[in-house]
Structures are given as structure tokens and as C-alpha cells.
Design a protein around this motif. Sequence first.
Motif, PDB file in Angstrom:
ATOM      1  N   LYS A   1     -52.242 -16.120 -11.503  1.00  0.00           N
ATOM      2  CA  LYS A   1     -53.535 -16.713 -12.030  1.00  0.00           C
ATOM      3  C   LYS A   1     -53.086 -18.347 -11.367  1.00  0.00           C
ATOM      4  O   LYS A   1     -52.196 -18.829 -10.811  1.00  0.00           O
ATOM      5  CB  LYS A   1     -53.365 -16.733 -13.520  1.00  0.00           C
TER       6      LYS A   1
ATOM      7  N   ASP B   1     -49.665 -14.430 -22.032  1.00  0.00           N
ATOM      8  CA  ASP B   1     -50.719 -13.558 -22.636  1.00  0.00           C
ATOM      9  C   ASP B   1     -51.330 -13.048 -21.304  1.00  0.00           C
ATOM     10  O   ASP B   1     -52.095 -13.467 -20.462  1.00  0.00           O
ATOM     11  CB  ASP B   1     -51.781 -14.718 -23.008  1.00  0.00           C
ATOM     12  N   SER B   2     -51.011 -11.418 -21.288  1.00  0.00           N
ATOM     13  CA  SER B   2     -51.486 -10.847 -20.208  1.00  0.00           C
ATOM     14  C   SER B   2     -53.056 -11.112 -19.747  1.00  0.00           C
ATOM     15  O   SER B   2     -53.495 -11.040 -18.451  1.00  0.00           O
ATOM     16  CB  SER B   2     -51.242  -9.570 -20.156  1.00  0.00           C
ATOM     17  N   GLN B   3     -53.868 -11.291 -20.781  1.00  0.00           N
ATOM     18  CA  GLN B   3     -55.328 -11.417 -20.389  1.00  0.00           C
ATOM     19  C   GLN B   3     -55.625 -12.753 -19.745  1.00  0.00           C
ATOM     20  O   GLN B   3     -56.879 -12.668 -19.243  1.00  0.00           O
ATOM     21  CB  GLN B   3     -55.875 -11.234 -21.866  1.00  0.00           C
ATOM     22  N   THR B   4     -54.911 -13.492 -19.588  1.00  0.00           N
ATOM     23  CA  THR B   4     -55.444 -14.823 -18.728  1.00  0.00           C
ATOM     24  C   THR B   4     -54.950 -14.684 -17.329  1.00  0.00           C
ATOM     25  O   THR B   4     -55.184 -15.605 -16.608  1.00  0.00           O
ATOM     26  CB  THR B   4     -54.671 -16.003 -19.528  1.00  0.00           C
ATOM     27  N   TYR B   5     -54.470 -13.521 -16.926  1.00  0.00           N
ATOM     28  CA  TYR B   5     -54.148 -13.260 -15.561  1.00  0.00           C
ATOM     29  C   TYR B   5     -55.169 -12.687 -14.802  1.00  0.00           C
ATOM     30  O   TYR B   5     -55.767 -11.968 -15.287  1.00  0.00           O
ATOM     31  CB  TYR B   5     -52.964 -12.411 -15.529  1.00  0.00           C
ATOM     32  N   ASN B   6     -55.225 -13.347 -13.511  1.00  0.00           N
ATOM     33  CA  ASN B   6     -56.801 -12.730 -12.830  1.00  0.00           C
ATOM     34  C   ASN B   6     -56.367 -11.427 -11.986  1.00  0.00           C
ATOM     35  O   ASN B   6     -57.133 -10.456 -12.102  1.00  0.00           O
ATOM     36  CB  ASN B   6     -56.860 -14.049 -11.809  1.00  0.00           C
TER      37      ASN B   6
ATOM     38  N   SER C   1     -48.153 -18.281 -18.843  1.00  0.00           N
ATOM     39  CA  SER C   1     -47.990 -17.804 -20.223  1.00  0.00           C
ATOM     40  C   SER C   1     -47.634 -16.178 -20.274  1.00  0.00           C
ATOM     41  O   SER C   1     -47.710 -15.659 -19.456  1.00  0.00           O
ATOM     42  CB  SER C   1     -49.411 -18.094 -20.993  1.00  0.00           C
TER      43      SER C   1
END
Length: 122
Positions: free
Chosen positions: A98, A105-110, A103
Amino acid sequence: QVQLVESGGGSVQAGGSLRLSCAAFGYTYSIYCMDWFRQAPGKEREGVAAIDSDGSTSYAESVKGRFTISQDNAKSTLYLQMNSLKPEDTAMYYCTTKSFGCSWDSQTYNYWGQGTQVTVSS
């Protein structure tokens, strides 16, 4: 766009070692954080190790002292050296990036690679 291709997974006995690689292609200049996540069957995806553009690293408690994350100077290849492997390390390992702070939090990775399987037998 960033494309990620992992390699280096395989099967190993407990106590053994593996080295994962992740080649990044495309707009790699936009990468700030590169991370390894893993997901075992029936479990949530979890962060394993991360490295940012300043070279700062972070590790999950379960792998500290056994795994080492690194990258080449061009940030085009990410590595994960895994030593003293345990059966509980068995999972699909994913490379991800990203453009801002690391972090767990996997949902913050692009961007995500396709994954490479690591299997550790007892």
C-alpha cells in the motif's frame, strides 16, 4: 497499478527453513509499505511481517525471532526468510502493498499477489 508475484513456497519438515520472494511490477514508486500476510484453512488472514520505505520492520508475535522480512533497494522484490518453521506456520502466504503506513488490517492494502503455499509437517 502494481502487480505482485510470489514464489518460494513449498513443503518442509518442522525446524526447517524457506525463503519467500515477491516480485513487484508496475508503479512501484507508489509503494510505501510491503507486507506478508498468511491464511490457513478455516482461519482469518493475518499479518506476518511488514517493512516500510524507511526500512522499519514489524512482526507478528508468533514469528518474532524466526522470520525476517527484507527488500531490495529498488523495492522491486520483497523477501521473507522463515527459519525454525512450525506446523502452525502452514498457510497460504500473500505479498501485499500500500502507499501509506503499515498496519495489520488487510482491508487497507491495495494490491495482492496470488499467494504461495507453505506446508510444514511435524
